[in-house]
Design an enzyme around this catalytic site. Structure first.
Site, PDB file in Angstrom:
ATOM      1  N   SER A 273      43.077  43.955 -14.774  1.00 44.53           N
ATOM      2  CA  SER A 273      44.484  44.051 -15.167  1.00 44.53           C
ATOM      3  C   SER A 273      44.697  45.382 -15.872  1.00 44.53           C
ATOM      4  O   SER A 273      43.740  45.994 -16.372  1.00 44.53           O
ATOM      5  CB  SER A 273      44.836  42.903 -16.121  1.00 44.53           C
ATOM      6  OG  SER A 273      46.035  43.145 -16.824  1.00 44.53           O
TER       7      SER A 273
ATOM      8  N   TYR B   7      42.232  39.505 -24.493  1.00 43.71           N
ATOM      9  CA  TYR B   7      42.539  39.616 -23.064  1.00 43.71           C
ATOM     10  C   TYR B   7      42.104  40.982 -22.536  1.00 43.71           C
ATOM     11  O   TYR B   7      41.483  41.085 -21.471  1.00 43.71           O
ATOM     12  CB  TYR B   7      44.032  39.416 -22.837  1.00 43.71           C
ATOM     13  CG  TYR B   7      44.454  39.508 -21.383  1.00 43.71           C
ATOM     14  CD1 TYR B   7      44.034  38.559 -20.459  1.00 43.71           C
ATOM     15  CD2 TYR B   7      45.269  40.546 -20.945  1.00 43.71           C
ATOM     16  CE1 TYR B   7      44.423  38.638 -19.125  1.00 43.71           C
ATOM     17  CE2 TYR B   7      45.660  40.639 -19.612  1.00 43.71           C
ATOM     18  CZ  TYR B   7      45.233  39.682 -18.715  1.00 43.71           C
ATOM     19  OH  TYR B   7      45.619  39.769 -17.380  1.00 43.71           O
TER      20      TYR B   7
END
Length: 318
Positions: free
Chosen positions: A159, A184
């Site tokens: 990501s 994350y």
């Protein structure tokens, strides 16, 4: 061979769909494993691969939900897998290996994003454990089936969130002050570094690995984010409608992983970070695209591999 982080002029772009990527590519007789291939990007990935003739095995934490979502698609098999539970990973891998089949491509797609602080297994931070360690153990346990295929590709879905954090070597499990976005970011950097080292050690067995940023997309991945936070981020309005013009559709978001897994344009390449259906360029200060150096560094990739093998007790190359 190391592939440079530079565009190759794929002819595709941010609005290309997974189906468009596969035009002219025949996957008949090929078997793919797509984790989380029943929701969001994973569902569109499965649809595209099946449309090109592949058989797709979908390991799912919620098998009943997966079967319902995938109803009507041919050549799709659902099995149970909880990436946060290494016993579950081992059980799935054992069942698959017992089938005697080889694997032609793996897309490590399943993920959790920005969840509240959660501990799994022996106290591991949940995003690092689920997004990275679970996939690390899965690929290593499936290695006999992966190497039996010949010309196999493994795609790790990262990501743009990787730009938020490198690996926090002094506190990988984030026991000293938890921040859901940093957690994350670290997990998504780990996804990228996993592909770097897997490509380095897997080439001799005919395996190449890539990581990808799919783009910004509204999917169930946002399930842990309160609506008010998504509004504040400028992602949606008060009625839940998408506001960010840069967001992709799920069909577009699935394109880069499918391209990395199947495109002949990448023959002989590997170990690189991809976005918008091309190899990504290095990130520069202020840019909203590109890959940060800490997510492509081979020394950090090797260090993460060693740590992951120690934590999971699994290493196909030991």
């Amino acid at each position: 061979m190391t592939t440079a982080q530079q565009h190759i002029g794929s002819g595709f772009g941010a609005r290309t769909t997974a189906t468009e990527v596969l035009e002219g590519i025949d996957l008949a007789g090929r078997l793919a494993i797509v984790t989380g291939g029943y929701s969001g990007l994973g569902l569109e990935t499965t649809r595209a691969l099946v449309g090109a003739g592949a058989t797709v095995v979908v390991p799912a934490r919620r098998p009943d939900v997966a079967r319902e979502a995938l109803a009507g698609l041919e050549r799709v098999e659902v099995d149970e897998l909880d990436l946060a539970d290494l016993d579950s990973v081992a059980s799935f891998a054992d069942r698959f290996l017992a089938s005697g089949r080889s694997v032609d491509l793996v897309i490590d797609n399943a993920a959790v994003m920005a969840c509240p602080e959660t501990r799994v297994g022996p106290g591991w931070e949940a995003q690092f454990a689920t997004n990275h360690l679970g996939h690390f153990a899965l690929v290593n346990r499936l290695w006999p089936a992966i190497t039996a295929g010949g010309g196999v590709r493994v795609v790790s879905v990262s990501s743009s969130g990787h730009r938020r954090s490198g690996i926090r070597w002094d506190d990988v499990q984030m026991t000293r002050g938890y921040d859901k976005w940093n957690a994350y970011g670290q997990a998504k950097t780990a996804n990228a570094l996993f592909a770097v080292h897997l490509d380095a050690v897997g080439q001799a067995s005919g395996v190449r690995a890539f990581s990808v940023h799919p783009g910004g997309i509204l999917t169930p991945l946002q399930r842990h984010l309160p609506k008010a936070e998504q509004v504040a981020l400028g992602w949606i309005d008060e009625d839940g409608n998408a506001l960010n013009p840069g967001f992709k559709t799920p069909e577009q978001g699935a394109a880069t992983a499918v391209w990395a897994a199947t495109s002949p344009q990448l023959d002989g390449m590997g170990g690189v970070f991809c976005e918008d259906v091309d190899i990504a360029v290095p990130w520069t200060e202020g840019a909203d695209h590109g890959v940060r150096e800490w997510a492509t560094d081979p020394q950090q990739a090797a260090r993460l591999w060693a740590l992951s093998a120690e934590l999971t007790g699994v290493d196909a190359f030991a």
